[in-house]
Structures are given as structure tokens and as C-alpha cells.
Design an enzyme around this catalytic site. Structure first.
Site, PDB file in Angstrom:
ATOM      1  CE1 TYR A  31      48.428 -12.103  23.519  1.00 24.63           C
ATOM      2  CE2 TYR A  31      49.214 -10.017  24.378  1.00 24.63           C
ATOM      3  CZ  TYR A  31      49.462 -11.216  23.752  1.00 24.63           C
ATOM      4  OH  TYR A  31      50.731 -11.534  23.375  1.00 24.63           O
ATOM      5  CB  VAL A  51      48.134 -25.911  22.270  1.00 24.57           C
ATOM      6  CG1 VAL A  51      49.489 -26.057  21.605  1.00 24.57           C
ATOM      7  CG2 VAL A  51      47.496 -24.559  21.966  1.00 24.57           C
TER       8      VAL A  51
END
Lengths: 256, 226
Positions: free
Chosen positions: A159, A67
């Protein structure tokens, strides 16, 4: 599968679909009649997962897709449409590993760039590639966010940043794409994936802590607990739901 | 002029009219202010060196305010080039992380790092999807940093301002009309000098020490949740 097939004749492309939450959602969508395409960086994993689904009678195949590559994402979308004639739902689940906990001022630049590439740039590229087909199908997009993005994370701040950004990106896309009939939503899951299982094995306190803060008293199963959320958001049951985050974590986060 | 011990010493990081307005307003509030301009091509090391030099001039930092860069014109996501996306979404978040890295050595007990972002972080926005996503990422960064630094007495905060203030009246005005249900209770978006800088000044006051990681919405009363 008995009962109503909520995704009959629909086609879903799931990034990071070869294992964990991605495979869980793809499995649940396949059970509801969708043809699922597992976009996987490691095709050997995705091929095996797709074969297992086919052996159970479901329509599943794998495409190799990193991706972080615009070309790979475009090719995955093109391959899906070439094979199945349409694309109804793009589930973007792929994400780079968050890395070890650490001080926010020492966030590793390479780790940060990997998180951005997989969680944000890939959404940008995937959304652009899928847009004409989702528009033609009146389809939807599902992004995977995290309650840590909403709460802020003391252990994994980078994150949490990209997951928070994904959530508002979904809102922005929902506003942009609503007029052409495309819905965009998020799932914030707590699922017992292979990665989380490994983390719990390495740190037994982690699972106990996660379960203790979960009112339902267990970690979610990717297929049985998280998967139905993806089915719902991709189905006509959610035809009037867009820009939302569905928190599927056993009640652990109640701050929305 | 040598700052006196009681004066608030503020490091302002940004490079746009909003930053200039906040600078003026903080001076009105009695702060000693040093501004570090961010550059689109600036790397971490350049920013850190500029921050070090500014802090040396200030003597200490009580308050750091970062105004991340953002696009000023709406472009729908499908019409964006990758460079547009990077400038709108990825670069501001990377800049915020670079600010954290550069400023952390200069933050001590009682000091605070604050960001100024548009309220589109809360609700998304057509044409500004990347910028809104970045702003929400920065809100999460403020929360994470607050959780890590709280035990040392270092606070963080976010000031969320009207799109008209953040993106200018030409782009921000229409945006407000399409992204919120409510009209502004105060019927004005907030002035950087007279409305917004005083709130930042409040954040430098020890009386606000228990407030950390939070977002203060200063948009004249459009967003009122939670």
C-alpha cells in the site's frame, strides 16, 4: 454555507466519492458551490450519498464507475462534461483495500494488482480522459497519497509503495501539465472513515496509537478536516500551487 | 575461482548498460559478482530460479543490487499507450517486489538489498512520469523492508543516480535541465564504474550497518536535501 464560495460554478468529479474521504471531500466542495459528481463502484451507495447532498441543497449526482475499467473512467468524465459542460477538478480517491499486514516478501499478487489498478492505472486512465477538459477549464487534479508512502510502512508495504508512487506521479504530471495551466497536487490525510472506524473497533489499540502520535490529539473528520484541503487545492487560492503534497493529519507526520 | 571467506559476494540483478557498469565497478572493488538478467516477460518463478542458481554459485550473498528496468525515451503521459505506462511504472515495481520475494531466503544478518533508481523519484519528471513514480514506489519498498527486516540485521538502501546515468545522456541531459534548479556541484553526473560502484561497496561494509532504508543520492551534487 456562508462567506465566499471558493468553487462557485466549478465542477468536480470524485472517484470513490460515495463514502469516506471521497464523500467528505465532495461534500466540502459542494458546500463551496461546486457541482460534484460522485464516481462510485457501488451505485446504490453513491446514489444515496448524492441524494443526501441534494436534499441539503447542493448540486450532486452519482455515476457508476469501476476505476479499474478504462471505459468506466472515460464514461464518467464524458458524463460529467455532458451534464455540466465542463470539468474543473478530478479528485482520485478510490483505492483497493490494503489487505492485512504481512511480510513484504509475501505480498499477495492479487492484492498488489488491485492496488496498482485502483491507485496507479486508474490515475493514468483518469488523467488521460480528463486532460482535454481540465486543460480547457484551467483545472486541477488531486491525488490521495499517504504519509506511509513517504515513511515506508512495516505493516502495509505494498500500500505504501503505490501511495508513494502516486505522490511522484503527481509531481511528474505537474511538470508536464503546468505549461497548459493544469495543476496537480496530493493530499496525505488521516481521516476517520468508515473503514478506519471499523479497523479501530476491531483493534482498540490502533485508535489509541494513532491519536497518541497526532499532536492535535484526534483523528481527522473527512468533511470538516480533510475536505477543506480539497477545496483549497481545487480553488483559485491554490492557483500557484502544483506538484505538492498537503499533509492533513493533525501533525502526525512532520517529515516533508 | 573459489571465493574466499573475506570477499564480498554480490548478486546484481538488471539488464542494461548501467548494470554492466556497476558489475565492472564492483569487480574492481574486489566483489565476487554474479549477475541475473531481468527480462520484460520474466515471471516471478523464473526470476527466483535464476536467483537461486546465482546464489548457489556465489555460496552466500552479502549484497544484492537491483537495477529496475526503465524506459529510455521520454513520452508525455497523455501520449502513452497502456503498454507504455505498464512498462514505465507498473512493471518495474512488480519486478522489485519479485526481487524481494526471490532474494529474501538468501538474506541473512549483515546482508543488504539495494536498489539503483534515478533521482527523478524525488522530483518527478516530464516525459518520465511513470518511471519516476515507480522509482519512488521502490524507495518506499526499501523503507518498508528495512523496517521489517532490521531486527534480523538485514539492511536495505537506495542509490539515486543522475537521470543522465539512468536514462542516458540524450534523454537524461535535457531532463536534468528541466527538473532541477541547481547545477551539478561536481559538474559531472557520476560514472557507474568509478563513482557509483564504490558507494554500493560501502553499503556492503559492516561499518555501514546502521544505515538502512535510506536513499543515498549520488548525482554529483544536484539534489542535496534533506
Amino acid at each position: 454555507m456562508t462567506g465566499t464560495l471558493l468553487l462557485k460554478d466549478r465542477v468536480a468529479l470524485v472517484t470513490g466519492g460515495g463514502s469516506g474521504l471521497g464523500l467528505g471531500m465532495a461534500t466540502a466542495m459542494a458546500r463551496h458551490g461546486a457541482a460534484v459528481v460522485l464516481a462510485c463502484r457501488r451505485p446504490e451507495t453513491g446514489e444515496a450519498a448524492a441524494a443526501a447532498l441534494r436534499d441539503t441543497g447542493y448540486d450532486a449526482r452519482c455515476v457508476r464507475c469501476d476505476v479499474t475499467s478504462t471505459e468506466d473512467l472515460e464514461a464518467a468524465v464524458a458524463s460529467t462534461v455532458t451534464t455540466h459542460g465542463r470539468l474543473d477538478c478530478l479528485v482520485h480517491n478510490a483505492v483497493a483495500p490494503p489487505g492485512p499486514p504481512g511480510p513484504v516478501e509475501e505480498v499477495d499478487l492479487d492484492r498488489w494488482e488491485a492496488l496498482v489498478a485502483t491507485s496507479l492505472r486508474a490515475v493514468f486512465d483518469g488523467a488521460r480522459a480528463a486532460y482535454p477538459y481540465l486543460r480547457a477549464a484551467g483545472g486541477s487534479m488531486v491525488l490521495m497519497t499517504s504519509a506511509s508512502g513517504i515513511e515506508g510502512s512495516a505493516s502495509l508495504p505494498a500500500y505504501a509503495m503505490v501511495k508513494a508512487a502516486q505522490r511522484t506521479l503527481a509531481k511528474g504530471l505537474a511538470v508536464e501539465w503546468g505549461p497548459v495551466g493544469i495543476r496537480v497536487n496530493c493530499i496525505a490525510p488521516l481521516g476517520l472513515t468508515g473503514a478506519l472506524s471499523a479497523a479501530c473497533e476491531a483493534n482498540p489499540v490502533l485508535e489509541e496509537r494513532l491519536v497518541r502520535r497526532t499532536p492535535l490529539g484526534r483523528l481527522g473528520d473527512p468533511v470538516e478536516d480533510v475536505g477543506p484541503a480539497a477545496v483549497f487545492l481545487a480553488s483559485d487560492l491554490a492557483r500557484y500551487v502544483t506538484g505538492q503534497t498537503l499533509v492533513v493529519d493533525g501533525g502526525g507526520f512532520l517529515g516533508l | 575461482m573459489e571465493p574466499t571467506a573475506g570477499e564480498v559476494r554480490t548478486l546484481l540483478i538488471g539488464d542494461d548498460p548501467l548494470t554492466e557498469g556497476l558489475h565492472e565497478g564492483l569487480v574492481v572493488q574486489g566483489h565476487i559478482v554474479a549477475t541475473v538478467a531481468t527480462r520484460p516477460s520474466g515471471d516471478r518463478e523464473t526470476l527466483a530460479a535464476a536467483v537461486d542458481a546465482a546464489v548457489a554459485l556465489l555460496g552466500r550473498t552479502d549484497l544484492v543490487v537491483h537495477v529496475p528496468r526503465r524506459p529510455m525515451d521520454p513520452v508525455s503521459l497523455v501520449d502513452q499507450a497502456t503498454a507504455d505506462w505498464v512498462a514505465a511504472c507498473e512493471a518495474p515495481m512488480a519486478e522489485a517486489l519479485a526481487v524481494v520475494r526471490a532474494c529474501r531466503p538468501h538474506l541473512g544478518s549483515g546482508s543488504r538489498l539495494a536498489w539503483v533508481v534515478p533521482t527523478v523519484a524525488l522530483g518527478g519528471a516530464a516525459g518520465f512520469a511513470g518511471a519516476a513514480a515507480a522509482a519512488e514506489g521502490i524507495r518506499s519498498l526499501a523503507k518498508g523492508a528495512a523496517r521489517q527486516w532490521g531486527s534480523e540485521g538485514i539492511g536495505t538502501a537506495v542509490l539515486a543516480v543522475s537521470p543522465e546515468v539512468a536514462f542516458g545522456p540524450d534523454a537524461g541531459g535535457p531532463l536534468v535541465a528541466t527538473t532541477t534548479l541547481a547545477d551539478s556541484a561536481l559538474a559531472r553526473p557520476g560514472h557507474p564504474v568509478y563513482d557509483l560502484a564504490p558507494i554500493l561497496s560501502l553499503l556492503a561494509d559492516p561499518a555501514s550497518a546502521a544505515l538502512t532504508g535510506a536513499t543515498l543520492v549520488a548525482d554529483g551534487g544536484v539534489w542535496m536535501s534533506p
